[in-house]
Design a protein around this motif. Structure first.
Motif, PDB file in Angstrom:
ATOM      1  N   ILE A  70       0.876  -1.167   0.000  1.00 52.10           N
ATOM      2  CA  ILE A  70       0.000   0.000   0.000  1.00 52.10           C
ATOM      3  C   ILE A  70       0.914   1.218   0.000  1.00 52.10           C
ATOM      4  O   ILE A  70       1.715   1.392   0.927  1.00 52.10           O
ATOM      5  N   ASP A  71       0.804   2.001  -1.058  1.00 50.16           N
ATOM      6  CA  ASP A  71       1.714   3.129  -1.292  1.00 50.16           C
ATOM      7  C   ASP A  71       3.178   2.692  -1.224  1.00 50.16           C
ATOM      8  O   ASP A  71       4.029   3.381  -0.665  1.00 50.16           O
ATOM      9  N   GLY A  72       3.442   1.509  -1.773  1.00 50.05           N
ATOM     10  CA  GLY A  72       4.808   1.011  -1.863  1.00 50.05           C
ATOM     11  C   GLY A  72       5.343   0.350  -0.612  1.00 50.05           C
ATOM     12  O   GLY A  72       6.476  -0.120  -0.602  1.00 50.05           O
ATOM     13  N   HIS A  73       4.547   0.282   0.442  1.00 53.26           N
ATOM     14  CA  HIS A  73       5.007  -0.315   1.701  1.00 53.26           C
ATOM     15  C   HIS A  73       4.363  -1.685   1.916  1.00 53.26           C
ATOM     16  O   HIS A  73       3.144  -1.829   1.833  1.00 53.26           O
ATOM     17  N   ARG A 133     -10.420   5.095   0.823  1.00 54.27           N
ATOM     18  CA  ARG A 133      -9.033   5.347   1.198  1.00 54.27           C
ATOM     19  C   ARG A 133      -8.040   4.524   0.379  1.00 54.27           C
ATOM     20  O   ARG A 133      -6.870   4.850   0.334  1.00 54.27           O
ATOM     21  N   LEU A 134      -8.498   3.442  -0.228  1.00 50.39           N
ATOM     22  CA  LEU A 134      -7.622   2.619  -1.063  1.00 50.39           C
ATOM     23  C   LEU A 134      -7.988   2.808  -2.523  1.00 50.39           C
ATOM     24  O   LEU A 134      -9.161   2.982  -2.871  1.00 50.39           O
ATOM     25  N   TYR A 136      -6.736   1.544  -6.772  1.00 49.97           N
ATOM     26  CA  TYR A 136      -5.989   0.646  -7.647  1.00 49.97           C
ATOM     27  C   TYR A 136      -6.110   1.235  -9.043  1.00 49.97           C
ATOM     28  O   TYR A 136      -7.220   1.550  -9.497  1.00 49.97           O
ATOM     29  N   GLU A 137      -4.978   1.376  -9.706  1.00 46.04           N
ATOM     30  CA  GLU A 137      -4.942   2.054 -10.997  1.00 46.04           C
ATOM     31  C   GLU A 137      -5.946   1.483 -11.990  1.00 46.04           C
ATOM     32  O   GLU A 137      -5.991   0.278 -12.238  1.00 46.04           O
ATOM     33  N   HIS A 155      -4.380   3.854   3.834  1.00 45.15           N
ATOM     34  CA  HIS A 155      -4.721   4.842   2.827  1.00 45.15           C
ATOM     35  C   HIS A 155      -3.646   4.789   1.747  1.00 45.15           C
ATOM     36  O   HIS A 155      -2.457   4.830   2.064  1.00 45.15           O
ATOM     37  N   GLY A 156      -4.042   4.669   0.496  1.00 47.41           N
ATOM     38  CA  GLY A 156      -3.066   4.702  -0.578  1.00 47.41           C
ATOM     39  C   GLY A 156      -3.412   3.788  -1.727  1.00 47.41           C
ATOM     40  O   GLY A 156      -4.504   3.222  -1.815  1.00 47.41           O
ATOM     41  N   VAL A 157      -2.437   3.613  -2.604  1.00 39.01           N
ATOM     42  CA  VAL A 157      -2.575   2.795  -3.801  1.00 39.01           C
ATOM     43  C   VAL A 157      -2.161   1.356  -3.481  1.00 39.01           C
ATOM     44  O   VAL A 157      -1.071   1.122  -2.946  1.00 39.01           O
ATOM     45  N   THR A 159      -0.902  -2.273  -4.508  1.00 41.65           N
ATOM     46  CA  THR A 159      -0.132  -2.930  -5.555  1.00 41.65           C
ATOM     47  C   THR A 159      -0.081  -4.421  -5.230  1.00 41.65           C
ATOM     48  O   THR A 159       0.358  -4.802  -4.151  1.00 41.65           O
TER      49      THR A 159
END
Length: 168
Positions: A70-73, A133-134, A136-137, A155-157, A159
């Motif tokens: 999530i957001d790269g983490h 909050r989530l 996905y492209e 919260h975030g993108v 992957t």
């Protein structure tokens, strides 16, 4: 006819692949690569949890769980999918039972939560929700759902494992 849910065992791979391909074939959103995704997850070591549903000694369902960022983490969050149930066994609660068992096992192992891309009407009954909050492209946010086991909602993108992109 009782259902047994158990971890995938050596020798189940071919049945899981065929079941997954058959279950997704009639769906309009299928890329036709869902069986290949599971194979790639397994090969990459990203198939964290692979459960099958057995009925009368036959595998009639499968669900895969793999790490997500999530957001790269990467922080002990997992993704659900693909999930499949043999067409003649659908709408009998098998998918929901596999999800319930998978979430239980992930939580017991210390996972923070689980995310998926899917129809809210289908997954809300398993505790998944969307609060915007989530993301996905390329997917409307309503379909990006999560269930939180511990900690604050992320919260975030989202992957998914590279196996999902490599098989597109």
């Amino acid at each position: 006819m009782s259902i047994t849910i158990r971890p995938e065992r050596p020798g189940d791979e071919g049945v899981i692949h065929d079941l997954t391909q058959m279950a997704f074939a009639p769906t309009p959103y299928s890329q036709g690569n869902e069986g290949a995704i599971i194979k790639a997850l397994r090969a990459d070591g990203d198939l964290t949890l692979s459960l099958v549903a057995e009925q009368d000694g036959e595998i009639v369902g499968h669900v895969a769980f793999s790490p997500v960022a999530i957001d790269g983490h990467h922080s002990d969050w997992f993704g659900l999918g693909p999930i499949s149930v043999r067409s003649d066994r659908q709408k009998q609660g098998i998918g929901r039972a596999m999800i319930r068992e998978g979430l239980h096992r992930l939580k017991a192992e210390g996972a923070m939560g689980c995310a998926l891309i899917g129809d809210p009407a289908v997954y809300a009954g398993s505790g998944f929700e969307n609060d915007g909050r989530l993301s996905y492209e390329g997917v409307p946010e309503i379909y990006v759902q999560r269930v939180v086991f511990s900690g604050p909602p992320p919260h975030g993108v989202v992957t998914f494992s590279p196996a999902f992109a490599a098989t597109e």
